[in-house]
Scaffold this motif. Structure first.
Motif, PDB file in Angstrom:
ATOM      1  N   VAL A 111     -72.957  -1.410  61.905  1.00  0.00           N
ATOM      2  CA  VAL A 111     -73.459   0.100  61.322  1.00  0.00           C
ATOM      3  C   VAL A 111     -74.147  -0.257  59.752  1.00  0.00           C
ATOM      4  O   VAL A 111     -75.118  -0.117  59.419  1.00  0.00           O
ATOM      5  CB  VAL A 111     -72.798   1.579  61.673  1.00  0.00           C
ATOM      6  N   ASP A 114     -75.465   6.025  65.787  1.00  0.00           N
ATOM      7  CA  ASP A 114     -75.345   5.782  63.728  1.00  0.00           C
ATOM      8  C   ASP A 114     -76.086   4.754  63.369  1.00  0.00           C
ATOM      9  O   ASP A 114     -76.508   5.189  62.833  1.00  0.00           O
ATOM     10  CB  ASP A 114     -73.799   5.368  63.617  1.00  0.00           C
ATOM     11  N   VAL A 115     -76.875   3.796  64.338  1.00  0.00           N
ATOM     12  CA  VAL A 115     -77.831   2.922  64.002  1.00  0.00           C
ATOM     13  C   VAL A 115     -78.595   3.699  63.957  1.00  0.00           C
ATOM     14  O   VAL A 115     -79.933   3.614  63.176  1.00  0.00           O
ATOM     15  CB  VAL A 115     -77.372   2.228  64.485  1.00  0.00           C
TER      16      VAL A 115
END
Length: 118
Positions: free
Chosen positions: A36, A63-64
């Motif tokens: 990430v 999260d990305v």
């Protein structure tokens, strides 16, 4: 989207390299990222798409997606994984559109690479 730059995120080096090679073969410029944090470092002008595995060494594909939406909200995200969507924690990315392709599906890579390159 020929000539576009795609960030390819996967903690598995072999899988990431194979995906990046397929994107390159389709005429796309690729940047490989293993985490990430790596994706965050790559975001900005010139990134046209992000393709990510769900499980990463320092987080998840969600999260990305959040990092992309915070930095470059118009950049499309593709979740390319064998994880089932029902296992995703989507609480922090609700309302965000993400394409999903299951890695193990027949012709999955060629299907989304072809659609990304047009």
């Amino acid at each position: 989207m020929n000539g576009a730059t795609v960030v390819c995120a996967d903690s598995d080096t072999e899988a990431r390299t194979e995906t990046a090679a397929a994107l390159s073969d389709a005429g796309l410029d690729t940047v490989e990222s293993a985490s990430v944090a790596d994706v965050r470092d790559e975001l900005g002008d010139g990134v046209d798409c992000v393709v990510t595995e769900y499980d990463l060494s320092d987080g998840t594909g969600m999260d990305v997606v959040r990092a992309v939406r915070d930095s470059t909200p118009d950049v499309p995200c593709v979740l390319y994984t064998d994880e089932r969507p029902s296992s995703f924690d989507t609480s922090q990315v609700e309302g965000m559109i993400v394409e999903y392709f299951r890695k193990s599906a027949p012709d999955a890579r060629s299907d989304w690479v072809t659609s990304s390159a047009t």
